[in-house]
Scaffold this motif. Structure first.
Motif, PDB file in Angstrom:
ATOM      1  N   LEU A 106      90.727  54.891   1.552  1.00 18.38           N
ATOM      2  CA  LEU A 106      90.035  56.146   1.822  1.00 18.38           C
ATOM      3  C   LEU A 106      88.850  56.352   0.884  1.00 18.38           C
ATOM      4  CD1 LEU A 106      90.722  58.481   3.814  1.00 18.38           C
ATOM      5  CD2 LEU A 106      91.457  59.733   1.818  1.00 18.38           C
ATOM      6  N   VAL A 107      89.024  55.946  -0.372  1.00 19.64           N
ATOM      7  CA  VAL A 107      87.952  56.110  -1.363  1.00 19.64           C
ATOM      8  C   VAL A 107      86.764  55.244  -0.976  1.00 19.64           C
ATOM      9  CG1 VAL A 107      87.347  55.789  -3.770  1.00 19.64           C
ATOM     10  CG2 VAL A 107      89.614  56.588  -3.168  1.00 19.64           C
ATOM     11  N   LEU A 108      87.052  53.992  -0.628  1.00 16.40           N
ATOM     12  CA  LEU A 108      85.978  53.081  -0.230  1.00 16.40           C
ATOM     13  C   LEU A 108      85.279  53.607   1.015  1.00 16.40           C
ATOM     14  CD1 LEU A 108      87.854  49.731  -0.699  1.00 16.40           C
ATOM     15  CD2 LEU A 108      85.858  50.480  -1.974  1.00 16.40           C
ATOM     16  N   ALA A 109      86.064  54.114   1.966  1.00 13.92           N
ATOM     17  CA  ALA A 109      85.476  54.611   3.207  1.00 13.92           C
ATOM     18  C   ALA A 109      84.574  55.805   2.927  1.00 13.92           C
ATOM     19  CB  ALA A 109      86.576  54.996   4.188  1.00 13.92           C
ATOM     20  N   LEU A 110      85.046  56.670   2.047  1.00 18.51           N
ATOM     21  CA  LEU A 110      84.271  57.863   1.715  1.00 18.51           C
ATOM     22  C   LEU A 110      82.937  57.472   1.103  1.00 18.51           C
ATOM     23  CD1 LEU A 110      85.044  60.755   2.065  1.00 18.51           C
ATOM     24  CD2 LEU A 110      85.944  60.791  -0.214  1.00 18.51           C
ATOM     25  N   PHE A 111      82.996  56.510   0.206  1.00 18.77           N
ATOM     26  CA  PHE A 111      81.780  56.041  -0.455  1.00 18.77           C
ATOM     27  C   PHE A 111      80.851  55.399   0.578  1.00 18.77           C
ATOM     28  CE2 PHE A 111      79.374  53.114  -3.208  1.00 18.77           C
ATOM     29  CZ  PHE A 111      78.902  54.044  -4.120  1.00 18.77           C
ATOM     30  N   ALA A 112      81.432  54.574   1.461  1.00 19.46           N
ATOM     31  CA  ALA A 112      80.612  53.909   2.482  1.00 19.46           C
ATOM     32  C   ALA A 112      79.984  54.927   3.424  1.00 19.46           C
ATOM     33  CB  ALA A 112      81.461  52.912   3.258  1.00 19.46           C
ATOM     34  N   VAL A 113      80.711  56.006   3.720  1.00 15.11           N
ATOM     35  CA  VAL A 113      80.163  57.038   4.612  1.00 15.11           C
ATOM     36  C   VAL A 113      78.943  57.692   3.962  1.00 15.11           C
ATOM     37  CG1 VAL A 113      80.621  59.343   5.525  1.00 15.11           C
ATOM     38  CG2 VAL A 113      82.229  57.502   5.956  1.00 15.11           C
ATOM     39  N   LEU A 114      78.990  57.880   2.648  1.00 20.55           N
ATOM     40  CA  LEU A 114      77.833  58.466   1.967  1.00 20.55           C
ATOM     41  C   LEU A 114      76.619  57.546   2.067  1.00 20.55           C
ATOM     42  CD1 LEU A 114      79.310  60.003  -1.292  1.00 20.55           C
ATOM     43  CD2 LEU A 114      78.692  61.140   0.814  1.00 20.55           C
ATOM     44  N   LEU A 169      81.464  51.461  11.008  1.00 12.00           N
ATOM     45  CA  LEU A 169      81.312  50.315  10.119  1.00 12.00           C
ATOM     46  C   LEU A 169      81.811  50.624   8.705  1.00 12.00           C
ATOM     47  CD1 LEU A 169      80.269  47.595  10.956  1.00 12.00           C
ATOM     48  CD2 LEU A 169      78.051  48.174  10.012  1.00 12.00           C
ATOM     49  N   ALA A 170      81.729  51.903   8.321  1.00 11.61           N
ATOM     50  CA  ALA A 170      82.240  52.301   7.007  1.00 11.61           C
ATOM     51  C   ALA A 170      83.733  52.003   6.924  1.00 11.61           C
ATOM     52  CB  ALA A 170      81.983  53.785   6.770  1.00 11.61           C
ATOM     53  N   ALA A 171      84.443  52.293   8.008  1.00 10.90           N
ATOM     54  CA  ALA A 171      85.881  52.024   8.041  1.00 10.90           C
ATOM     55  C   ALA A 171      86.142  50.525   7.978  1.00 10.90           C
ATOM     56  CB  ALA A 171      86.493  52.610   9.302  1.00 10.90           C
ATOM     57  N   VAL A 172      85.319  49.742   8.708  1.00 11.85           N
ATOM     58  CA  VAL A 172      85.498  48.290   8.701  1.00 11.85           C
ATOM     59  C   VAL A 172      85.358  47.760   7.283  1.00 11.85           C
ATOM     60  CG1 VAL A 172      84.565  46.095   9.501  1.00 11.85           C
ATOM     61  CG2 VAL A 172      84.692  48.029  11.062  1.00 11.85           C
ATOM     62  N   PHE A 173      84.320  48.226   6.587  1.00 15.89           N
ATOM     63  CA  PHE A 173      84.091  47.771   5.217  1.00 15.89           C
ATOM     64  C   PHE A 173      85.297  48.087   4.348  1.00 15.89           C
ATOM     65  CE2 PHE A 173      82.886  49.513   1.041  1.00 15.89           C
ATOM     66  CZ  PHE A 173      82.561  48.333   0.409  1.00 15.89           C
ATOM     67  N   ALA A 174      85.749  49.355   4.413  1.00 14.46           N
ATOM     68  CA  ALA A 174      86.835  49.783   3.528  1.00 14.46           C
ATOM     69  C   ALA A 174      88.108  49.001   3.793  1.00 14.46           C
ATOM     70  CB  ALA A 174      87.090  51.280   3.713  1.00 14.46           C
ATOM     71  N   ILE A 175      88.464  48.859   5.068  1.00 12.13           N
ATOM     72  CA  ILE A 175      89.747  48.218   5.384  1.00 12.13           C
ATOM     73  C   ILE A 175      89.671  46.720   5.143  1.00 12.13           C
ATOM     74  CG2 ILE A 175      91.462  47.862   7.190  1.00 12.13           C
ATOM     75  CD1 ILE A 175      90.548  50.510   8.371  1.00 12.13           C
TER      76      ILE A 175
END
Lengths: 302, 459
Positions: free
Chosen positions: A157-165, A172-178
């Motif tokens: 979730l932290v990675l996704a949040l950062f990627a969304v910013l 794609l933000a979710a893809v990166f995080a997961i």
């Protein structure tokens, strides 16, 4: 736990002249009693620890909570009752609502597949460098393992949040995080599989002059691949849930839709999304259990 | 791998006749069947095709084009550096204020050494980045690697008077924004001039500006705590006051973050433990070798399936409506999902036991309950303990996520620091604490598993 001890040989100890076997029996008896005492003590200790943890945990949680324990217990299933009620009110029209969220479901599944694929390849490559039996250098293995620890411990979730910013509310933000998290998690599992692999083919290839890459490709990969695939499937199942969750921070898919509808209190929509999510998880659970059984020939647990 | 190995490599090498002979005698070993070679190639091709499809499906080119990669540098800098603002209002030519992160709460009483004042002219030394001189109506920026830039700043507007206008200068009628390099930035508007200088590190990690203890070294603190006659507080001894000031640091919130972490651990551990204790008796009812009633077994198994299929997060959304925001909803979320997971795992373990042990116990005249207690339970206890420990660890990680979305704890704190987009240093601090806690849980549970079960495990 409470072990009912019937003292063996207690009838024999009446005679004045004690034979050797009597003394031996007494020895056994006393050591048995001490073992039982110790086990009972441990059991008691465990029960006390569990009780303290549970009671203390609930008390602390209730203090930090905005509602109370008893107030919540009585209203535990009010919300599901509400949303199911709203869904039933819609009648057949509810299925149109379900259909509306199918594209979001497909997005969630695609996020899961792509990130599992990236994580599978990344984790597979990483695992060969992180297995003690395949790499001679200890510092390399040690540092790869620490890298894996950190990638696994970072919540998606932290990675996704950062990627969304950075890239905006995109799937794609979710893809990166997961994918990031999956790489670390699979690398650890894969490296354990590698370490349990039969080393004889590797030694054979080494004797025949194979270099490191050849030894890995022809000596290790064929034996570990079924297990890799099995873990990959299990991860796919986990990642479908994860991709639904990271949607909550705006990274697309069902999670994003769920977040919006929970906020707006659209009960029928919430029920439709939850229905899709749960149905998908159940289907994937069955398919992947079946496929893993075929791959490894046993019930793949964990 | 080594040259000596290559020297006596496979005997067939360099001997075409022998190779052909081998090929003829072992056709399947050398060429394999068509299907066996096609499957891996097909799998790789399918994966590549899927990747190409994904590029279009997720609109990768557009997303990359629109991404603000420049923000990464900015945010990343804030993770490990702090900035000090030097501000001069145009209306007050002789006064500058120096503030940490531009916060009114943390203002320097005296300008630091790198800000020199002389009447209505102030010079800000930016270290390796250059310097900035502020005079009434005129600002001179002297980058370290370029000619000085002179900017007129009056109430009428902002204008660059002389100097090359490099790319890093953003100019409009109202504002000049110059980023000299990563570590320094100047903003000039018609009402004020603001200079930001970045320094490496986390500012005020121990004590904030309004604390009496700010800027004290460790030696001074030890001295104050145990040897000094000076009383810091009327309510408590000095050493307690020193710890309390640190624990209650309003910027870093060490105490609050610690409690949030404890709440998260409670969610994970209490929820998982309760689930295991509930699932243990139920799993006997779901095992075919214990419970002969097919209907009951089917019911219990489907109960496990449905509990498991609903993620922690969805359960927590449901329970937040009942309990309100807080860890109670988290505990119940883990309890429900993991009862399903444990139920399935334990009932499989019960089904896989060695039948001879319960039979042996039964032969001594034991009751049904005693048979399960002494014949079955000892066999599934290792599974019980190892799964419990494994899920403690994995749920600690999940609890941060469940917490972030409403159930409280450290996840919620983390979410707050990220959403302000200002407190990246706090984000890094919290993430570090989470990562260390998860790694600690991982090694503690691995160690306990090895101690209790003696399972050989690599780590």
């Amino acid at each position: 736990m409470a072990s009912d001890t019937t003292a063996p040989g207690s009838g024999l100890s009446g005679t004045a002249a004690r034979s050797l076997s009597d003394r031996r029996i007494e020895e056994i008896e006393s050591s048995y009693a001490s073992v039982v005492r110790r086990r009972n003590l441990y059991t008691l200790l465990m029960i006390v620890v569990c009780t303290v943890v549970i009671a203390g945990g609930f008390r602390t949680a209730e203090e930090a909570n905005s509602g109370t324990f008893w107030g919540g217990i009585t209203a535990l299933f009010d919300y599901p009752a509400d949303i199911i009620g709203e869904a039933i009110e819609r009648g057949w029209g509810w299925f149109a609502v379900v259909w509306k969220y199918v594209p979001a479901l497909i997005e969630t599944i695609n996020i899961a597949i792509l990130s599992t694929l990236i994580g599978f390849v990344g984790g597979g490559l990483l695992s060969f460098v992180a297995s003690r039996n395949l790499v001679g250098s200890k510092p390399v293995v040690w540092s790869m393992r620490r890298v894996m620890d950190v990638t696994r411990a970072l919540p998606e979730l932290v990675l996704a949040l950062f990627a969304v910013l950075i890239i905006g509310p995109e799937a794609l933000a979710a893809v990166f995080a997961i994918a990031f998290h999956t790489t670390g998690a699979l690398a650890k599992l894969f490296s354990e599989v590698n370490e349990n692999a039969d080393m004889r083919p590797v030694h054979g290839l080494q004797a025949a002059g194979g270099n490191w890459v050849q030894r890995m490709r022809f000596g290790v990969l064929p034996t570990v691949l079924p297990n890799f695939l099995s873990y990959g499937l299990l991860r796919l199942e986990i990642n479908v849930r994860a991709s639904a969750i990271v949607g909550f921070v705006g990274a697309g898919g069902l999670g994003q839709a769920l977040k919006t509808n929970v906020g707006w209190r659209h009960g029928a929509d919430v029920a439709a999304i939850m229905f899709l999510l749960i149905a998908t998880i159940i289907v994937i659970d069955y398919v992947s259990t079946w496929a893993r059984r075929r791959l490894t020939g046993s019930a793949g647990v964990i | 791998m080594t040259a000596s190995n290559n020297a006596h490599a496979s005997p067939a090498a360099g001997d075409p006749d022998r190779l052909r002979e081998l090929e003829a005698s072992q056709p399947r070993a050398i060429h394999g069947s068509w299907a066996r070679r096609a499957i891996p190639i097909g799998a790789v091709l399918a994966a590549i095709a899927y990747l190409v499809f994904s590029v279009f499906y997720f609109e990768v080119p557009r997303v990359i084009r629109e991404a603000r990669f420049d923000l990464i540098e900015l945010y990343a800098l804030d993770l490990y550096a702090y900035k000090v603002h030097v501000t001069k209002e145009v209306g007050e030519p002789e006064a500058v204020t120096v503030q940490l992160e531009g916060s009114r709460l943390s203002e320097y009483d005296e300008p630091p050494a790198w800000v020199s004042l002389s009447g209505d002219t102030q010079t800000v030394d930016l270290g390796d980045s250059g310097s900035v001189t502020m005079q009434p109506g005129l600002v001179t920026i002297r980058p370290a690697d370029a000619k000085p830039i002179r900017v007129r700043a009056t109430e009428d507007g902002v204008k660059v008077l002389s100097g090359d206008v490099p790319d890093r200068l953003q100019i409009s009628e109202l504002k000049v924004d110059a980023r000299l390099d990563t570590w320094a930035r100047v903003q000039i508007t018609k009402s004020k001039v603001e200079v930001h200088r970045y320094f490496l590190g986390w500012a005020n990690f121990f004590y904030t500006f309004d604390s009496e203890l700010k800027g004290k070294s460790l030696g001074e603190l030890v001295d104050l705590a145990f040897f000094s006659d000076k009383r810091l507080s009327f309510d408590m001894p000095n050493w307690q006051f020193i710890l309390a000031e640190f624990w209650g640091n309003p910027l870093w919130q060490h105490g609050a973050i610690f409690w949030a972490m404890v709440q998260t651990l409670i969610m994970a551990i209490v929820g998982t433990l309760c689930a295991a204790l509930i699932a243990l008796p139920l799993s006997f009812a779901a095992a075919y070798n214990v419970n002969p009633l097919k209907g009951v077994r089917f019911g219990v198994q489907r109960l496990f399936d449905s509990l498991r299929a609903v993620d922690h997060l969805i359960w927590s959304l449901i329970f937040i409506r009942a309990f309100g925001l807080g860890p109670l909803s988290g505990i119940f979320a883990f309890m429900f999902t993991e009862t399903g997971t444990f139920g399935k795992l334990f009932s499989e373990a019960v089904e896989n036991i060695d039948r001879r042990e319960p039979e042996g116990v039964q032969a001594t005249g034991a009751s049904r309950l005693q048979k399960y207690r002494f014949g079955v339970l000892p066999q599934i206890l290792p599974v019980f303990v190892s799964q419990l420990l494994y899920f403690f660890e994995s749920n600690t990680r999940s609890a941060t996520i469940v917490g972030a979305l409403g159930a409280g704890g450290i996840g919620l704190k983390l979410m707050q620091t990220i959403q302000t987009r200002q407190d990246w240093e706090n984000t890094l601090y919290i993430v570090t604490i989470i990562v260390l806690t998860v790694i600690a849980m991982d090694s503690i549970s691995g160690w306990l598993r090895r101690r209790l079960i003696g399972a050989p495990e690599s780590n």
